[in-house]
Enzyme design. Structure first.
Site, PDB file in Angstrom:
ATOM      1  N   ILE A 116      -8.850  -8.771  -9.168  1.00  0.00           N
ATOM      2  CA  ILE A 116      -7.294  -7.990  -8.748  1.00  0.00           C
ATOM      3  C   ILE A 116      -6.308  -8.283  -7.247  1.00  0.00           C
ATOM      4  CG2 ILE A 116      -6.559  -5.206  -8.507  1.00  0.00           C
ATOM      5  CD1 ILE A 116      -7.982  -6.108 -11.696  1.00  0.00           C
ATOM      6  N   HIS A 170     -16.569  -0.718  -6.483  1.00  0.00           N
ATOM      7  CA  HIS A 170     -16.870   0.456  -4.807  1.00  0.00           C
ATOM      8  C   HIS A 170     -17.772   0.651  -4.552  1.00  0.00           C
ATOM      9  CE1 HIS A 170     -12.874   1.682  -6.704  1.00  0.00           C
ATOM     10  NE2 HIS A 170     -12.934   1.774  -5.127  1.00  0.00           N
ATOM     11  N   HIS A 219      -1.310  -3.241 -11.000  1.00  0.00           N
ATOM     12  CA  HIS A 219      -2.650  -3.281 -10.878  1.00  0.00           C
ATOM     13  C   HIS A 219      -1.775  -1.075 -10.599  1.00  0.00           C
ATOM     14  CE1 HIS A 219      -6.902  -2.143  -9.533  1.00  0.00           C
ATOM     15  NE2 HIS A 219      -6.288  -1.885  -8.347  1.00  0.00           N
ATOM     16  N   ARG A 276      -8.627  10.608  17.760  1.00  0.00           N
ATOM     17  CA  ARG A 276      -9.917  10.893  16.644  1.00  0.00           C
ATOM     18  C   ARG A 276     -11.052  11.217  17.425  1.00  0.00           C
ATOM     19  NH1 ARG A 276      -8.923   5.131  13.614  1.00  0.00           N
ATOM     20  NH2 ARG A 276      -8.741   4.742  15.225  1.00  0.00           N
TER      21      ARG A 276
HETATM   22  N1  GLN Z   1      -4.158  -6.375  -4.852  1.00  0.00           N
HETATM   23  C1  GLN Z   1      -5.093  -5.649  -3.803  1.00  0.00           C
HETATM   24  C2  GLN Z   1      -6.573  -5.903  -3.589  1.00  0.00           C
HETATM   25  O1  GLN Z   1      -7.297  -6.789  -4.477  1.00  0.00           O
HETATM   26  C3  GLN Z   1      -5.616  -4.731  -4.632  1.00  0.00           C
HETATM   27  C4  GLN Z   1      -5.308  -3.862  -3.832  1.00  0.00           C
HETATM   28  C5  GLN Z   1      -5.814  -1.900  -4.512  1.00  0.00           C
HETATM   29  O2  GLN Z   1      -5.202  -2.008  -5.789  1.00  0.00           O
HETATM   30  N2  GLN Z   1      -5.967  -1.148  -3.774  1.00  0.00           N
HETATM   31  O3  GLN Z   1      -7.048  -5.318  -2.411  1.00  0.00           O
HETATM   32 ZN    ZN Z   2      -6.669  -0.694  -7.236  1.00  0.00          ZN
END
Ligand code: GLN
Ligand code: ZN
Length: 756
Positions: free
Chosen positions: A432, A696, A643, A15
């Site tokens: 999440i 993000h 998700h 890399r």
């Molecule tokens: N459960 C994972 C998190 O919260 C989901 C990550 C993702 O969707 N990329 O990090």
């Molecule tokens: Zn996600």
């Protein structure tokens, strides 16, 4: 037989390009140093190919960031906002790639998109009505000349005008066709230049041809190429396709006056049939893509040579090639020190694939390749019983019955039962899964990896993080808690490491975009769960609180799509094997008292076939069932969440609903709200948590902003079906902004509850 490759990886064996570019971005090295490393890498790559015995070596397959971006810059497709920064060529290029914030101004990067059905991402060119398309760059010629200085007469590679125009975004009134003539002019100029340099072959990459095309698309293709081909002199033009076959357009396209056609015989399932049915145009060269550019397994020489024999009936001149650029595979097995020989014997990365091409070429030239040693050895490898087989796993998959894919009672009934049982307020708040991965969390993992602490010490630290995380969530007032995912750094690697059948590499990096590379694990054998993976962490987390803690798993399709899959069994079979493993984990979590379980399918769409006609037969018909398999065995009270990291699933919204989860969360902040209409129109049954803010960015959303988002959502979504959550996991965020954001999120939900 001659051989070639479609393209070579660019980031370097270790890399190097990534590291020097990142240093350059941080201002730690000069432009000259950056250019020097790039030049050395190109030289090294050509030498690898030359010494491996590749006859027709590509040039201009190198890129600092992305080949589509290179093409945009080559033709002056540089939006005003970047031009106005008045930076030099390379910095303008990087501003388009990564955005720019500094003395010269503040602009965001071009959008990024998945390159067809790969995990590589390209930058989306932006064309406006006043974009003046003209050849302004020198890169293809410079690199051609550079190779020539090493005594290598290369095949110059360019992304073709059709694919470029298909991938671009049009900002104004003018669409692709209106730019066709300008591109014809530009490409003709390129040809002339190569002509004067004495170039033998120019390769135009046109993967957009393997998509479903409209009549307009075909007209555009014809207009472009009839005009370009008219100007052809001595330099020959190769039309290179990959990732699929030409299907309905095979005859029309191969009737055009190209000198060679590069066809993919692996992902292009119809390619061989098309040739058998319609023949191959006389006097043209067939570049036969038979060595897989996308996967890490050795080729079966018997298969490749058998296909070549068949092809020889249809055409005299064949050049053996890869199915696509080797960009999508890691560099070399030489970098791997911990693979067992009995495992490694099955693999071929980029450099080893060069070797295969040479051996195969040589074999085709022998009187009877069947008696040659290389052929025999390869045949034996494929003939002997494959390592990693597990009859129990196979039997479990064979025994699957229809009811294993159906959860009962039906969702509308379950939703009532769950409402009573979980006693959640309306607009329940949750996250999440992951919480910020702090330095301490990473330190703990590193210490364990290095063997400085044992598993018990590691886990007790993880439990400390879990405890703090639960306390924090209670304090903030979230309704459905998570344990924070401190035991994993990656949602696929973690499960791979805990499942039998997986193999990991040390340095098998593949470019995902720009300087970012991923190291996908390899599904080597039958996949089996040998022990509970997450229950102890979840059980502990649940013991700390009266609120429900949501179990957190990765779904089978995502695990599969972010790994290198096997080639000896089908994707469906692998998905079901993983599905069974996750199902066992789900049932263990349920037994341990976990009432809500989330099964992430962040990469569900990743391998959706390029052509819509293949969506079901080749993919969704097993991908959706694989997910259902994971949860069909749970009690009605147990609530299943899933998700997805995106919300562009309008086209498959019915299939998403058919996953039969009880709740789904997805990204919906910014301008992604068209999904709400689709949800409303399709009568979507799954409860939904469209992300109310963008994780993000470190920005903390205000209460009003979140309320605003929720109110917009409530116009389309039933109040009893709406969840309140961020749009993805919080692991890359800092602690302070995370807490502040979640406090506002909970506050917004509370205010809203009073109004309903
Ligand atoms: N459960 C994972 C998190 O919260 C989901 C990550 C993702 O969707 N990329 O990090
Ligand atoms: Zn996600």
């Amino acid at each position: 037989m001659n051989n070639t490759i479609v393209g070579f990886p660019r980031v370097g064996k270790l890399r190097e390009l990534k590291f020097i570019s990142e240093k350059y971005f941080r201002g730690e090295v000069t432009k000259e140093e950056l250019q020097q490393v790039a030049k050395a890498l190109r030289a090294e790559h050509w030498k690898f190919q030359k010494s491996a015995g590749i006859n027709l070596i590509p040039s201009n397959d190198f890129s600092f960031y992305d080949g589509v971006l290179d093409t945009a810059v080559l033709f002056n497709v540089i939006p005003k906002k970047y031009q106005e920064l008045n930076l030099d060529e390379i910095d303008t290029y990087f501003a388009m790639a990564r955005g720019y914030q500094g003395e010269a101004g503040d602009v965001s990067a071009l959008a990024m998109k998945k390159w067809f059905n790969t995990n590589y991402h390209y930058l989306v060119p932006e064309i406006s009505d006043d974009t003046e398309v003209k050849l302004v760059g020198e890169k293809p010629f410079e690199e051609y000349v550079e190779a020539k200085q090493f005594g290598i007469q290369t095949k110059a590679v360019l992304i073709g005008p059709f694919t470029f125009l298909k991938l671009a975004k049009y900002q104004g009134e003018k669409k692709a066709a209106e730019f066709a003539q300008d591109f014809v002019k530009g490409y003709v100029e390129i040809l002339k230049k190569f002509e004067s340099l004495g170039t033998e072959w120019v390769q135009f990459d046109e993967p957009a041809l393997v998509q479903d095309l409209t009549v307009e698309d075909l007209n555009l293709f014809n207009t472009l190429y009839k005009n370009i081909l008219k100007e052809k002199r001595n330099t020959k033009i190769l039309l290179q396709t990959y990732f699929g076959d030409l299907r309905d357009y095979y005859q029309e396209i191969t009737a055009l006056d190209f000198d060679g056609f590069g066809l993919d015989f692996l992902e292009g399932k119809e390619t061989l049939h098309l040739i058998e049915k319609y023949g191959f145009p006389e006097g043209k060269v067939l570049f036969a893509g038979l060595v897989n550019g996308k996967n890490i397994w050795k080729s079966s020489y018997e298969k490749v040579l058998g296909t070549l024999e068949e092809l020889k009936k249809y055409t005299k001149e064949i050049v053996l090639s890869t199915s696509c650029s080797l960009l999508h595979v890691p560099y070399t097995l030489q970098n791997e020190n911990s693979l067992k020989p009995e495992v490694e014997q099955y693999f071929a990365f980029a450099l080893e694939k060069l070797q295969e091409l040479r051996e195969l070429s040589v074999l085709t030239d022998t009187d009877d390749y069947r008696i040659e040693k290389e052929y025999q050895e390869n045949k034996e490898l494929f003939a002997k019983e494959r390592l990693g087989q597990n009859p129990d796993v196979k039997a479990k998959v064979d025994d699957l019955k229809e009811e294993d894919f159906i959860r009962l009672p039906k969702r509308s009934e379950r939703q009532k039962i769950q409402k009573d049982d979980l006693e959640l307020p309306i607009f329940p708040t949750t996250t999440i899964g992951s919480f910020p991965q702090t330095i301490e969390v990473k330190k703990n993992r590193t210490a364990y990896r290095k063997g400085e602490i044992d598993k018990a010490a590691y886990d007790s630290k993880v439990n400390e993080f879990i405890k703090a995380c639960i306390e924090k969530q209670e304090e903030i007032g979230i309704d459905v808690l998570v344990h924070g995912e401190y035991e994993r750094n990656d949602m696929v690697e973690f499960f791979g490491e805990n499942l039998e059948g997986y193999v990991f590499t040390e340095k098998a990096w593949v470019q995902s975009y720009g300087t970012r590379c991923v190291k996908p694990p390899i599904i080597f054998g039958d996949v089996k769960r040998t022990k509970a993976i997450t229950t102890s962490y979840l059980e502990y987390a649940q013991s700390l609180t009266d609120k429900p803690v949501k179990g957190m798993l990765t779904g089978p399709v995502t695990i599969l799509n972010w790994s290198f899959p096997r080639e000896d069994i089908s994707l469906k079979e692998m998905a079901y094997q993983i599905g069974i493993a996750i199902r066992e984990e789900v049932l263990d979590l349920e037994k341990a008292g976990i009432k809500i379980i989330q099964i992430d399918e962040a990469a569900l769409k990743e391998k959706l076939p390029i052509r819509q006609s293949d969506w079901y037969t080749e993919y969704l018909d097993w991908a959706i069932p694989a997910f259902r398999l994971c949860h069909s065995g749970v009690k009605p009270e147990t609530q299943i969440h899933t998700h997805m990291c995106y919300s562009e699933f309008n086209a498959i919204i019915k299939d998403i609903d058919n996953m039969d989860a009880d709740v789904i969360s997805f990204e919906a902040s910014r301008s992604k709200l068209t999904i709400l209409d689709a949800i409303q129109e399709s009568g979507f049954e799954t409860e939904v948590g469209p992300g109310v803010y963008d994780i993000h960015s470190p920005r903390v959303p205000s209460v009003e902003e979140i309320m605003g988002a929720l109110e917009t959502m409530l116009k389309k979504i039933d109040k009893d079906k709406l969840w309140v959550n961020p749009d993805c996991g919080l692991k890359t965020r800092g602690i302070l902004e995370t807490e502040a954001s979640l406090i506002n999120l909970v506050e917004a939900a509370k205010i809203l509850r009073k109004q309903y």
